[in-house]
Design a protein around this motif. Structure first.
Motif, PDB file in Angstrom:
ATOM      1  N   GLU A  89       8.532  37.632  84.125  1.00 18.72           N
ATOM      2  CA  GLU A  89       8.308  37.013  83.147  1.00 18.72           C
ATOM      3  C   GLU A  89       9.653  36.339  82.485  1.00 18.72           C
ATOM      4  N   THR A  90       9.348  35.650  81.284  1.00 17.33           N
ATOM      5  CA  THR A  90      10.633  35.081  80.644  1.00 17.33           C
ATOM      6  C   THR A  90      10.409  35.110  79.071  1.00 17.33           C
ATOM      7  N   TYR A  91      11.648  34.736  78.483  1.00 15.14           N
ATOM      8  CA  TYR A  91      11.483  34.552  76.947  1.00 15.14           C
ATOM      9  C   TYR A  91      11.030  33.454  76.834  1.00 15.14           C
ATOM     10  N   PRO A  92      10.301  33.036  75.286  1.00 20.24           N
ATOM     11  CA  PRO A  92       9.783  32.023  75.004  1.00 20.24           C
ATOM     12  C   PRO A  92      10.812  30.832  74.917  1.00 20.24           C
ATOM     13  N   LYS A  93      11.978  30.861  74.729  1.00 19.44           N
ATOM     14  CA  LYS A  93      13.010  29.488  74.705  1.00 19.44           C
ATOM     15  C   LYS A  93      13.292  29.096  75.922  1.00 19.44           C
ATOM     16  N   ASP A  94      13.105  29.874  77.116  1.00 20.84           N
ATOM     17  CA  ASP A  94      13.810  29.580  78.348  1.00 20.84           C
ATOM     18  C   ASP A  94      13.245  28.325  78.840  1.00 20.84           C
ATOM     19  N   LYS A  95      14.022  27.317  79.200  1.00 23.81           N
ATOM     20  CA  LYS A  95      13.491  26.146  79.734  1.00 23.81           C
ATOM     21  C   LYS A  95      12.862  26.240  81.223  1.00 23.81           C
ATOM     22  N   TYR A  96      13.230  27.370  81.835  1.00 23.09           N
ATOM     23  CA  TYR A  96      12.512  27.656  83.174  1.00 23.09           C
ATOM     24  C   TYR A  96      11.265  28.539  83.059  1.00 23.09           C
ATOM     25  N   ASN A 118      14.032  44.996  68.790  1.00 26.61           N
ATOM     26  CA  ASN A 118      14.730  46.106  68.632  1.00 26.61           C
ATOM     27  C   ASN A 118      13.613  47.371  68.926  1.00 26.61           C
ATOM     28  N   GLU A 119      12.388  47.012  68.696  1.00 25.22           N
ATOM     29  CA  GLU A 119      11.366  48.092  69.055  1.00 25.22           C
ATOM     30  C   GLU A 119      10.635  48.139  70.144  1.00 25.22           C
ATOM     31  N   GLU A 120      10.492  47.072  70.991  1.00 23.26           N
ATOM     32  CA  GLU A 120       9.624  46.800  72.175  1.00 23.26           C
ATOM     33  C   GLU A 120      10.756  46.745  73.364  1.00 23.26           C
ATOM     34  N   HIS A 121      12.084  46.548  72.994  1.00 23.96           N
ATOM     35  CA  HIS A 121      13.120  46.430  73.966  1.00 23.96           C
ATOM     36  C   HIS A 121      12.589  45.295  74.974  1.00 23.96           C
ATOM     37  N   LYS A 122      12.288  43.971  74.416  1.00 21.64           N
ATOM     38  CA  LYS A 122      11.981  42.884  75.261  1.00 21.64           C
ATOM     39  C   LYS A 122      13.311  42.267  75.764  1.00 21.64           C
ATOM     40  N   TRP A 123      14.351  42.793  75.573  1.00 19.81           N
ATOM     41  CA  TRP A 123      15.613  42.010  75.909  1.00 19.81           C
ATOM     42  C   TRP A 123      15.709  41.995  77.569  1.00 19.81           C
ATOM     43  N   TRP A 124      14.960  43.150  78.099  1.00 17.52           N
ATOM     44  CA  TRP A 124      14.863  43.189  79.696  1.00 17.52           C
ATOM     45  C   TRP A 124      14.317  41.657  79.930  1.00 17.52           C
ATOM     46  N   LYS A 125      13.284  41.102  79.172  1.00 23.76           N
ATOM     47  CA  LYS A 125      12.892  39.801  79.922  1.00 23.76           C
ATOM     48  C   LYS A 125      14.043  38.860  80.017  1.00 23.76           C
ATOM     49  N   VAL A 126      14.989  38.836  79.166  1.00 19.66           N
ATOM     50  CA  VAL A 126      16.008  37.919  79.034  1.00 19.66           C
ATOM     51  C   VAL A 126      17.050  38.377  80.062  1.00 19.66           C
ATOM     52  N   SER A 127      17.386  39.289  80.189  1.00 18.85           N
ATOM     53  CA  SER A 127      18.159  39.842  81.367  1.00 18.85           C
ATOM     54  C   SER A 127      17.615  39.586  82.664  1.00 18.85           C
ATOM     55  N   ASP A 128      16.290  39.919  82.892  1.00 18.81           N
ATOM     56  CA  ASP A 128      16.018  39.771  84.452  1.00 18.81           C
ATOM     57  C   ASP A 128      15.763  37.924  84.351  1.00 18.81           C
ATOM     58  N   ALA A 129      15.398  37.382  83.604  1.00 11.29           N
ATOM     59  CA  ALA A 129      15.315  35.818  83.737  1.00 11.29           C
ATOM     60  C   ALA A 129      16.560  35.253  84.059  1.00 11.29           C
ATOM     61  N   LEU A 130      17.695  35.379  83.229  1.00  8.89           N
ATOM     62  CA  LEU A 130      19.037  34.950  83.444  1.00  8.89           C
ATOM     63  C   LEU A 130      19.717  35.527  84.777  1.00  8.89           C
ATOM     64  N   PHE A 131      19.301  36.734  85.180  1.00  5.05           N
ATOM     65  CA  PHE A 131      19.724  37.042  86.457  1.00  5.05           C
ATOM     66  C   PHE A 131      19.368  36.434  87.665  1.00  5.05           C
ATOM     67  N   CYS A 132      17.868  36.203  87.694  1.00  2.30           N
ATOM     68  CA  CYS A 132      17.232  35.556  88.739  1.00  2.30           C
ATOM     69  C   CYS A 132      17.758  34.044  88.550  1.00  2.30           C
ATOM     70  N   GLU A 133      17.865  33.331  87.567  1.00  2.66           N
ATOM     71  CA  GLU A 133      18.149  32.080  87.434  1.00  2.66           C
ATOM     72  C   GLU A 133      19.756  31.913  87.996  1.00  2.66           C
ATOM     73  N   ARG A 134      20.544  32.693  87.730  1.00  4.84           N
ATOM     74  CA  ARG A 134      21.815  32.516  88.224  1.00  4.84           C
ATOM     75  C   ARG A 134      21.806  32.880  89.645  1.00  4.84           C
ATOM     76  N   SER A 135      20.958  33.707  90.094  1.00  2.00           N
ATOM     77  CA  SER A 135      21.109  34.144  91.517  1.00  2.00           C
ATOM     78  C   SER A 135      20.649  32.837  92.459  1.00  2.00           C
ATOM     79  N   HIS A 136      19.752  31.938  91.746  1.00  2.15           N
ATOM     80  CA  HIS A 136      19.258  30.787  92.494  1.00  2.15           C
ATOM     81  C   HIS A 136      19.938  29.535  92.046  1.00  2.15           C
ATOM     82  N   ASN A 137      20.927  29.568  91.525  1.00  4.54           N
ATOM     83  CA  ASN A 137      21.867  28.441  91.030  1.00  4.54           C
ATOM     84  C   ASN A 137      21.382  27.395  89.961  1.00  4.54           C
ATOM     85  N   TYR A 138      20.442  28.084  89.076  1.00  7.17           N
ATOM     86  CA  TYR A 138      19.615  27.493  87.918  1.00  7.17           C
ATOM     87  C   TYR A 138      20.907  27.239  87.054  1.00  7.17           C
TER      88      TYR A 138
END
Length: 425
Positions: free
Chosen positions: A53-60, A205-225
């Motif tokens: 999944e991804t974060y709300p402001k991700d254009k992808y 801070n409480e739900e640690h949803k930064w993993w969504k950001v990390s995962d989305a950006l990692f996948c996007e970079r891997s696929h040349n987005y």
């Protein structure tokens, strides 16, 4: 020193070198002859995928990915096909060249990406030959991969659900000093993500949803987005480190032993049960068990065994257990971790034992993380309710019964009072 003396000296050094070399070959040859591979169990992560999944402001968003979120990509298929070919080479002479249902058993979590990874792996491990070629234009044959629904998966889809005691440990971990001390250096960075991601302070801070950001950006970079401007190399590096901390906190950081009994220890127990059976039943034809899981699966397993390197398991990472029989009839377990396809797997050593650990010692050293009754230790009763839930349910039932009895008493008293005012006609 005369030329003759020099010649004699050189001859002595040559003889000494030859003798040492010969002895080394003899020792290595003897060592290889002293053990025989009998059984293999491996746990691997699926291959490259799109973001879960991804974060709300991700254009992808999900529509930006050809097969949607959480799906195996062509690169992921290729990664597992390569792993399968490596396994074919590693176990050449141990496994038959052709697939046999008596020789190999494969189980996957009930996710598309893990099921497909297992199939791609088997395509590389068992390319059809001889009678198993059913179409000369297709170098593939179907091989069964077993699974169970996610709601019933108590081994591969980690962290295991329906375990109130683990949920309690997870909540305690979030509030623990141990975890907070690891996150404190990143507090300002985590808060700065609100503006660019659209995630709230509570989510970060409480739900640690930064993993969504990390995962989305990692996948996007891997696929040349094209990444957003704020996703600098420094930001990506910090997100990766936070992801490592987040994964470690699921099974360690705080009360690791207690978590291991409820999570990775379940998988360790199943693996040891199969290895022990293979050692005690030499007539068994089963040689290989393959488990297709997730990064959380490998993390839970390695944290339970205390062999984790603290890093996220990369795509197609593979943890291998090999059972060897020595000339004296005793069995040893060796563990290997393949997290880089460019080098040989790393030899892992169970704490308290040698790299080639006697089966009996391996069993003793891991006995404390293996529970006899997982549901009971989780706080789940036989009917599926938690112990606390059962108490609440009983209390509610008693309350309803009390109200019903009180209602009947009131009705009875009212009825009796009415009858007393009747007169004979």
């Amino acid at each position: 020193m005369s030329p003759a003396e020099i010649s004699v000296s050189h001859s002595r050094w040559f003889l000494l070198y030859f003798f040492i070399t010969f002895m080394c070959f003899l020792v290595f040859d003897q060592a290889s002859a002293e053990k025989k591979l009998k059984f293999v169990v491996m746990v691997f992560r699926h291959g490259d995928r799109s973001p879960v999944e991804t974060y709300p402001k991700d254009k992808y968003q999900e529509s930006s990915w050809p097969d949607g979120f959480g799906q195996l990509t062509e690169l992921g298929i290729e990664q597992h096909y390569e792993l399968g070919k490596y396994l074919r080479k590693r176990y050449s002479g141990f496994l038959n060249e052709t697939y046999s249902n008596n020789e190999v058993y494969v189980r996957s979590s009930d996710k598309d990406r893990t099921l497909m990874s297992a199939q791609a792996n088997l395509a590389g491990l068992y390319p059809p030959v001889g009678r198993q070629i059913w179409n000369k234009n297709i170098t593939w044959r179907p091989i069964p991969v077993h699974t169970v629904p996610l709601s019933e998966d108590n081994m591969l889809y980690m962290p295991l659900k329906n375990c109130p005691q683990y949920k309690k440990l997870e909540e305690e971990t979030y509030a623990s000093k141990e975890l907070q001390s690891l996150l404190d250096p990143y507090k300002d960075f985590i808060n700065s993500l609100q503006k660019d991601t659209g995630l709230s302070s509570k989510e970060l801070n409480e739900e640690h949803k930064w993993w969504k950001v990390s995962d989305a950006l990692f996948c996007e970079r891997s696929h040349n987005y094209t990444l957003p401007e704020w996703a600098t190399p420094d930001v990506l590096d910090k997100l990766l480190k936070l992801s490592d901390i987040g994964m470690s906190s699921l099974y360690g950081v705080y009360k690791q032993h207690e978590k291991s009994r409820l999570q990775g220890g379940v998988l360790v127990g199943s693996i040891l049960k199969n290895i022990t059976y293979a050692a005690n039943e030499p007539s068994s034809n089963l040689k290989l068990i393959m488990y297709s899981g997730h990064d959380t699966t490998i993390a839970a397993l390695q944290m339970a065994l205390n062999v984790s390197n603290g890093k996220l398991a990369p795509y197609a990472a593979c943890h291998i257990f090999e059972l060897y029989e020595a000339d004296d009839g005793k069995y040893n377990i060796e563990m290997y971790y393949r997290n880089d396809s460019t080098v040989d797997p790393y030899l892992l050593t169970l704490p308290g034992c040698n790299s080639s650990c006697p089966l009996t010692m391996f069993t003793d050293l891991t006995s404390s993380i293996i529970v006899e009754d997982w549901k009971k230790e989780c706080g789940v009763t036989e009917d599926g309710y938690t112990s606390s839930g059962a108490v609440v349910g009983l209390s509610i039932a008693v309350a309803f019964l009390s109200v019903a009895v009180l209602g009947l008493l009131i009705f009875y008293c009212h009825r009796r009072k009415s009858l007393l005012h009747y007169e004979n006609v």
